[in-house]
Design a protein around this motif. Structure first.
Motif, short mmCIF file in Angstrom:
data_model
loop_
_atom_site.label_atom_id
_atom_site.label_comp_id
_atom_site.label_asym_id
_atom_site.label_seq_id
_atom_site.Cartn_x
_atom_site.Cartn_y
_atom_site.Cartn_z
N UNK A 74 6.42 14.79 -9.03
CA UNK A 74 5.15 14.79 -9.36
C UNK A 74 4.14 14.49 -8.22
N UNK A 75 4.74 13.66 -7.29
CA UNK A 75 3.78 13.37 -6.08
C UNK A 75 4.85 13.47 -4.85
N UNK A 76 3.95 13.96 -3.98
CA UNK A 76 4.67 14.08 -2.57
C UNK A 76 4.16 13.22 -1.38
N UNK A 77 2.81 12.81 -1.77
CA UNK A 77 2.18 11.75 -0.77
C UNK A 77 1.75 10.81 -1.70
N UNK A 78 1.38 9.58 -1.09
CA UNK A 78 0.79 8.49 -1.76
C UNK A 78 -0.19 7.76 -0.81
N UNK A 79 -1.40 7.43 -1.44
CA UNK A 79 -2.41 6.42 -0.46
C UNK A 79 -1.88 4.95 -0.41
N UNK A 80 -2.13 4.64 0.80
CA UNK A 80 -1.73 3.17 1.01
C UNK A 80 -2.94 2.54 1.57
N UNK A 81 -3.04 1.26 1.77
CA UNK A 81 -3.96 0.22 2.52
C UNK A 81 -3.29 -0.79 3.28
N UNK A 82 -3.56 -0.90 4.50
CA UNK A 82 -3.07 -1.81 5.39
C UNK A 82 -3.70 -2.03 6.55
N UNK A 83 -3.33 -2.93 7.50
CA UNK A 83 -4.01 -2.88 8.80
C UNK A 83 -2.98 -1.87 9.63
N UNK A 84 -3.55 -1.27 10.86
CA UNK A 84 -3.08 -0.35 11.36
C UNK A 84 -1.33 -0.67 11.91
N UNK A 125 8.30 5.53 -11.32
CA UNK A 125 7.07 5.35 -11.35
C UNK A 125 6.41 4.46 -10.07
N UNK A 126 5.27 4.52 -9.90
CA UNK A 126 4.59 3.94 -8.45
C UNK A 126 5.14 2.51 -8.48
N UNK A 127 4.98 1.77 -9.84
CA UNK A 127 5.32 0.39 -9.49
C UNK A 127 6.84 0.07 -9.28
N UNK A 171 -2.38 2.33 -3.58
CA UNK A 171 -3.80 2.47 -4.11
C UNK A 171 -3.52 3.51 -5.42
N UNK A 172 -2.40 4.09 -5.72
CA UNK A 172 -2.23 4.74 -6.67
C UNK A 172 -2.02 3.90 -8.07
N UNK A 173 -2.09 4.34 -9.34
CA UNK A 173 -1.91 3.74 -10.50
C UNK A 173 -0.54 3.35 -10.54
N UNK A 174 -0.22 2.26 -10.84
CA UNK A 174 1.01 1.57 -10.92
C UNK A 174 2.06 2.37 -12.00
N UNK A 175 1.37 2.84 -12.99
CA UNK A 175 2.24 3.74 -14.14
C UNK A 175 2.09 4.93 -13.94
N UNK A 176 1.85 5.74 -12.54
CA UNK A 176 1.77 7.08 -12.39
C UNK A 176 3.15 7.54 -12.06
N UNK A 177 3.55 8.81 -12.66
CA UNK A 177 5.14 9.09 -12.46
C UNK A 177 5.30 9.77 -10.95
N UNK A 178 6.12 9.58 -10.30
CA UNK A 178 6.38 9.93 -9.03
C UNK A 178 7.52 11.09 -9.19
N UNK A 179 8.55 10.81 -9.99
CA UNK A 179 9.63 11.66 -10.27
C UNK A 179 10.12 11.68 -11.66
#
Length: 218
Positions: free
Chosen positions: A127-137, A159-161, A172-180
């Motif tokens: 269901x997802x091939x990439x995911x957005x994250x946030x962090x220091x470089x 799921x993302x969780x 940054x994705x919804x924790x309940x979103x399905x990945x596979x």
């Protein structure tokens, strides 16, 4: 993680003249940042191709600018390619500050094999091939892995969780979103859908008949 370095030069050639630059084995580039004006650059084509293959869009690249005091850290933001041959025409870099958080899309890596798929009971759906994250470089990761061997039966979901990332990295994705997930085989999906439709059809007819009776009484 090994540092990726690209040697570049300040570019004076712009507009239509960049065609001649490319014939000389140089690729035009631009370094953008949140502060200051864009810096126009050029890089050796062969060296640039090696760096792009390693960096993708989620690893930091150290830009060694000839004659400059500082070597900015940057991400590859856009690569323009010739549509037929696929040769690189232009690259956009985005400079980062090592003390400011950034948002980056990183790939999801699928490891292992689902037992349900091995037994031919279902198919694995990405269901997802990439995911957005946030962090220091400095905390940037180049990918996040999931183990699909935990998907033992049809209906099992990751799921993302369920993702495991370092504490310094925020998903940054919804924790309940399905990945596979493991879904029914194509033929089984059709059979299940047909059965569901048949069961649902009767209440709808009854509801319609009831509505008509109520209208008649009115």
């Amino acid at each position: 993680m090994e540092e990726i370095v690209l040697n570049v030069q300040l570019r004076t050639v712009v507009g239509k003249q960049v065609k001649a630059l490319r014939r000389e084995g140089q690729v035009p580039a631009v370094l953008y940042s949140r502060r200051g004006e864009p810096v126009i650059l050029q890089a050796n084509n062969r060296e640039l191709l090696r760096v792009l293959a390693r960096a993708g869009g989620s690893r930091l690249v150290k830009l060694n600018i000839v004659g400059a005091k500082d070597a900015p850290m940057a991400l590859v933001r856009e690569v323009q390619r010739e549509p037929i041959k696929g040769s690189v025409l232009h690259v956009d870099f985005f400079g980062v500050s090592m003390t400011e958080a950034i948002k980056v899309e990183i790939p999801i890596r699928y490891d292992g094999v689902s037992p349900a798929v091995t037994r031919n009971e279902g198919v694995l759906i990405h269901a997802m091939d990439t995911i957005e994250i946030e962090c220091l470089p400095g905390d940037l990761i180049d990918a996040v892995a999931i183990d699909v061997s935990t998907l033992d039966k049809v209906g099992d979901v990751i799921r993302v969780s369920d993702l495991k990332v370092p504490a310094a990295v925020k998903l940054l994705a919804d924790s309940e979103a399905t990945i596979a997930r493991v879904s029914h085989l194509a033929g089984e999906e059709v059979e299940v859908a047909a059965t569901t439709e048949a069961v649902v059809a009767e209440p709808e007819v009854i509801k319609k008949g009831k509505a008509e009776e109520e209208e008649a009484e009115e």
